[in-house]
Design an enzyme around this catalytic site. Structure first.
Site, mmCIF file in Angstrom:
data_model
loop_
_atom_site.group_PDB
_atom_site.id
_atom_site.type_symbol
_atom_site.label_atom_id
_atom_site.label_comp_id
_atom_site.label_asym_id
_atom_site.label_seq_id
_atom_site.Cartn_x
_atom_site.Cartn_y
_atom_site.Cartn_z
ATOM 1 N N ASP A 1 0.781 -1.350 0.063
ATOM 2 C CA ASP A 1 -0.181 -0.058 0.079
ATOM 3 C C ASP A 1 0.702 1.365 0.032
ATOM 4 O O ASP A 1 1.855 1.084 0.574
ATOM 5 C CB ASP A 1 -0.938 0.141 1.242
ATOM 6 C CG ASP A 1 -2.348 -0.634 1.216
ATOM 7 O OD1 ASP A 1 -2.376 -1.028 -0.070
ATOM 8 O OD2 ASP A 1 -2.742 -0.456 2.143
ATOM 9 N N HIS B 1 9.982 -9.202 4.587
ATOM 10 C CA HIS B 1 9.518 -7.752 4.480
ATOM 11 C C HIS B 1 10.484 -6.952 5.446
ATOM 12 O O HIS B 1 11.014 -7.149 6.546
ATOM 13 C CB HIS B 1 8.347 -7.570 4.923
ATOM 14 C CG HIS B 1 7.619 -6.348 4.310
ATOM 15 N ND1 HIS B 1 7.818 -5.046 5.249
ATOM 16 C CD2 HIS B 1 7.148 -5.923 3.406
ATOM 17 C CE1 HIS B 1 7.354 -3.897 4.605
ATOM 18 N NE2 HIS B 1 6.554 -4.590 3.443
ATOM 19 N N TYR C 1 1.971 4.687 1.683
ATOM 20 C CA TYR C 1 1.704 5.125 3.230
ATOM 21 C C TYR C 1 0.584 6.055 3.369
ATOM 22 O O TYR C 1 0.023 6.834 2.732
ATOM 23 C CB TYR C 1 3.040 6.070 3.416
ATOM 24 C CG TYR C 1 4.402 5.540 3.704
ATOM 25 C CD1 TYR C 1 4.609 4.429 4.212
ATOM 26 C CD2 TYR C 1 5.378 5.886 2.533
ATOM 27 C CE1 TYR C 1 5.892 3.710 4.288
ATOM 28 C CE2 TYR C 1 6.761 5.258 2.617
ATOM 29 C CZ TYR C 1 6.904 4.282 3.420
ATOM 30 O OH TYR C 1 8.095 3.725 3.289
ATOM 31 N N PHE D 1 7.561 2.433 -0.731
ATOM 32 C CA PHE D 1 8.695 2.657 0.155
ATOM 33 C C PHE D 1 9.196 4.012 0.386
ATOM 34 O O PHE D 1 9.874 4.300 1.242
ATOM 35 C CB PHE D 1 9.824 1.470 0.236
ATOM 36 C CG PHE D 1 9.260 0.075 0.209
ATOM 37 C CD1 PHE D 1 9.050 -0.513 1.639
ATOM 38 C CD2 PHE D 1 9.330 -0.815 -0.816
ATOM 39 C CE1 PHE D 1 8.636 -1.629 1.935
ATOM 40 C CE2 PHE D 1 8.790 -2.006 -0.604
ATOM 41 C CZ PHE D 1 8.779 -2.409 0.645
#
Length: 220
Positions: free
Chosen positions: A65, A186, A67, A78
């Protein structure tokens, strides 16, 4: 909201844009932007594509997703805009780069990566403020899965970095015989110590690109 995307992607994904699910998705997203606070800004929804044309892609990094906090999402997975504090996952990515390559990147914006051929692709390209996952299962995943499959089918010698179970599921359409597929945990603080730290994906990607006679990525 008018869909605007780099011409190279418009050509490759034109049929996708005409499918009923995508038209429904556009109407949903338009309604969300009209009624709520949604990230990223509409002009940045396809920023990953605009900075990284189809034929220029060398590396694909898959996120989940955008942020969902103020001023964070900028259309690249990211990444955050210059001057915005790095979120924990991005800090961990930078820690791994420093451990792998000896230096830490300076900017959390990551535009520099994108312009070199790193497609920083979230599976879901929009999100309601403060509501993680709020735009999942509305059609974005079908669209971004089509993007990944198109790259896998029509390009060769790409590097796919799949961090965490969600990204690895999205990467199931990748042809492992034509591309280098790197998997790890992750980079979230909850899982980074379970295999992301020490993965050395950044040097591995560059070694692979150089073995094919291509310019490596300047990750710094």
């Amino acid at each position: 909201m008018k869909v605007k995307i780099h011409p190279s992607w418009e050509e490759k994904l034109g049929e996708e844009f005409q499918k009923p699910y995508f038209k429904d998705l556009v109407e949903f997203v338009k309604g969300e932007y009209g009624a709520k606070t949604v990230y990223p800004p509409p002009t940045s929804i396809f920023r990953a594509f605009d900075l990284c044309p189809f034929d220029g892609v060398k590396v694909v990094i898959l996120g989940q997703d955008p942020y969902h906090g103020p001023n964070q999402a900028n259309g690249l997975c990211f990444a955050v805009h210059e001057g915005v504090a790095n979120p924990p996952s991005l800090n961990n990515i930078f820690k791994e780069i420093e451990a792998d390559l000896g230096k830490r990147p300076k900017s959390g914006d990551l535009e520099k990566w994108a312009k070199q051929g790193v497609l920083l692709l979230n599976a879901t390209l929009t999100v309601e403020a403060g509501q993680a996952g709020s735009h999942q299962r509305k059609g974005w995943e079908q669209f971004t899965d089509a993007v990944v499959k198109k790259l896998s089918d029509e390009r060769a010698g790409l590097v796919f970095m799949l961090w965490g179970r969600y990204a690895q599921e999205r990467g199931r359409v990748v042809d492992f015989l034509k591309h280098q597929v790197l998997t790890a945990a992750h980079p979230s603080p909850l899982s980074a110590h379970s295999g992301f730290f020490g993965c050395k994906h950044f040097s591995q990607a560059n070694n692979y690109l150089e073995s094919r006679g291509e310019e490596p990525i300047d990750w710094l």
